[in-house]
Design a protein around this motif. Sequence first.
Motif, PDB file in Angstrom:
ATOM      1  N   ALA A  67       0.834  -1.205   0.000  1.00 10.11           N
ATOM      2  CA  ALA A  67       0.000   0.000   0.000  1.00 10.11           C
ATOM      3  C   ALA A  67       0.869   1.256   0.000  1.00 10.11           C
ATOM      4  O   ALA A  67       0.588   2.235  -0.705  1.00 10.11           O
ATOM      5  N   THR A  68       1.944   1.213   0.770  1.00  3.05           N
ATOM      6  CA  THR A  68       2.880   2.343   0.816  1.00  3.05           C
ATOM      7  C   THR A  68       3.508   2.577  -0.547  1.00  3.05           C
ATOM      8  O   THR A  68       3.610   3.714  -1.025  1.00  3.05           O
ATOM      9  N   GLN A  69       3.926   1.501  -1.186  1.00  2.00           N
ATOM     10  CA  GLN A  69       4.569   1.604  -2.488  1.00  2.00           C
ATOM     11  C   GLN A  69       3.628   2.223  -3.520  1.00  2.00           C
ATOM     12  O   GLN A  69       4.046   3.064  -4.337  1.00  2.00           O
ATOM     13  N   ARG A  70       2.361   1.857  -3.470  1.00  2.00           N
ATOM     14  CA  ARG A  70       1.395   2.407  -4.419  1.00  2.00           C
ATOM     15  C   ARG A  70       1.133   3.889  -4.149  1.00  2.00           C
ATOM     16  O   ARG A  70       0.943   4.676  -5.075  1.00  2.00           O
ATOM     17  N   ILE A  71       1.137   4.249  -2.877  1.00  2.00           N
ATOM     18  CA  ILE A  71       0.920   5.661  -2.528  1.00  2.00           C
ATOM     19  C   ILE A  71       2.097   6.509  -2.995  1.00  2.00           C
ATOM     20  O   ILE A  71       1.919   7.556  -3.622  1.00  2.00           O
ATOM     21  N   THR A  72       3.316   6.058  -2.702  1.00  2.00           N
ATOM     22  CA  THR A  72       4.493   6.860  -3.041  1.00  2.00           C
ATOM     23  C   THR A  72       4.762   6.893  -4.542  1.00  2.00           C
ATOM     24  O   THR A  72       5.456   7.791  -5.033  1.00  2.00           O
ATOM     25  N   ALA A  73       4.222   5.917  -5.282  1.00  2.00           N
ATOM     26  CA  ALA A  73       4.415   5.894  -6.730  1.00  2.00           C
ATOM     27  C   ALA A  73       3.403   6.760  -7.463  1.00  2.00           C
ATOM     28  O   ALA A  73       3.561   7.038  -8.656  1.00  2.00           O
ATOM     29  N   LEU A  95      13.705  -2.306   5.921  1.00  2.00           N
ATOM     30  CA  LEU A  95      14.241  -2.149   4.576  1.00  2.00           C
ATOM     31  C   LEU A  95      13.129  -2.104   3.541  1.00  2.00           C
ATOM     32  O   LEU A  95      13.136  -1.266   2.638  1.00  2.00           O
ATOM     33  N   ALA A  96      12.162  -2.988   3.684  1.00  2.00           N
ATOM     34  CA  ALA A  96      11.048  -3.013   2.742  1.00  2.00           C
ATOM     35  C   ALA A  96      10.256  -1.713   2.804  1.00  2.00           C
ATOM     36  O   ALA A  96       9.837  -1.178   1.773  1.00  2.00           O
ATOM     37  N   ALA A  97      10.073  -1.187   4.012  1.00  2.00           N
ATOM     38  CA  ALA A  97       9.334   0.063   4.179  1.00  2.00           C
ATOM     39  C   ALA A  97      10.065   1.221   3.526  1.00  2.00           C
ATOM     40  O   ALA A  97       9.459   2.049   2.821  1.00  2.00           O
ATOM     41  N   LEU A  98      11.381   1.306   3.728  1.00  2.00           N
ATOM     42  CA  LEU A  98      12.169   2.385   3.129  1.00  2.00           C
ATOM     43  C   LEU A  98      12.182   2.284   1.614  1.00  2.00           C
ATOM     44  O   LEU A  98      12.053   3.290   0.907  1.00  2.00           O
ATOM     45  N   ARG A  99      12.329   1.078   1.110  1.00  2.00           N
ATOM     46  CA  ARG A  99      12.345   0.894  -0.341  1.00  2.00           C
ATOM     47  C   ARG A  99      10.987   1.197  -0.959  1.00  2.00           C
ATOM     48  O   ARG A  99      10.906   1.606  -2.118  1.00  2.00           O
ATOM     49  N   ALA A 100       9.939   1.001  -0.183  1.00  2.00           N
ATOM     50  CA  ALA A 100       8.590   1.311  -0.678  1.00  2.00           C
ATOM     51  C   ALA A 100       8.319   2.815  -0.665  1.00  2.00           C
ATOM     52  O   ALA A 100       7.334   3.270  -1.232  1.00  2.00           O
ATOM     53  N   GLY A 101       9.190   3.567   0.009  1.00  2.00           N
ATOM     54  CA  GLY A 101       9.021   5.014   0.034  1.00  2.00           C
ATOM     55  C   GLY A 101       8.491   5.575   1.329  1.00  2.00           C
ATOM     56  O   GLY A 101       8.119   6.753   1.395  1.00  2.00           O
ATOM     57  N   ALA A 102       8.440   4.744   2.382  1.00  2.00           N
ATOM     58  CA  ALA A 102       7.955   5.236   3.672  1.00  2.00           C
ATOM     59  C   ALA A 102       8.878   6.332   4.201  1.00  2.00           C
ATOM     60  O   ALA A 102      10.084   6.299   3.993  1.00  2.00           O
TER      61      ALA A 102
END
Length: 222
Positions: A67-73, A95-102
């Motif tokens: 969900a984070t990745q879709r928001i930041t994209a 790491l996954a959160a940071l890479r997703a753009g959190a």
Amino acid sequence: MSRIRVLIADDHALVRAGFRTLVETEDDLELVGEASTGHEVLDLVRKVRADVVLMDIRMPELDGIEATQRITADEDLAGVHVLILTTFDHDEHVLAALRAGASGFLVKDTDPVELLRAIRVVASGDGLLSPGVTRRMIARIAASPGPSTVDNAALAALTEREREVVTLVAEGLNNDDIAERLFISPTTAKTHVSRALVKLDARDRAQLVAMAYRSGLVTPPR
């Protein structure tokens, strides 16, 4: 002065109630919605235009990382900052959160005062990690495989002062700390950080730190 608009995303009603009570006690914060699934988050965030999403990682239908990745994209949601909240500070989750753009990561047992501070920090465009995980993340990000996502021309465009400021950001210093270290004003420190963010096309300070280590601009501590 406009209030910070907060959206809570967690599949546990009791957890949402606790966050709701905390947010509603603050004059500068406004609760604009609650979601219990990842898909609900995506639907709501477009409707209510939240400034900060308190995002749980484990949710049905669509987890918090995706969900984070879709928001930041989504360019239309460029002003939305995601603060990940989870029960465990597992490195893989961070790491996954940071890479997703959190923009930030905290464990749920964080002191309420610290959580409120985190919301304000993230809303201002700064990045934040839960105490105790930053040094581990630096080492993991630096050692992780894959090419740098930073353009060499962008790195070359940084001034010597901007490189110095990025190094201090990577150490975890805020604008006031940077100002004190470099004998400049906090406003000047903020300006240098902002210019580095623009030149490196980083979404916020959390991403700036990751890019700095992956590119080799900053070397991890031994």
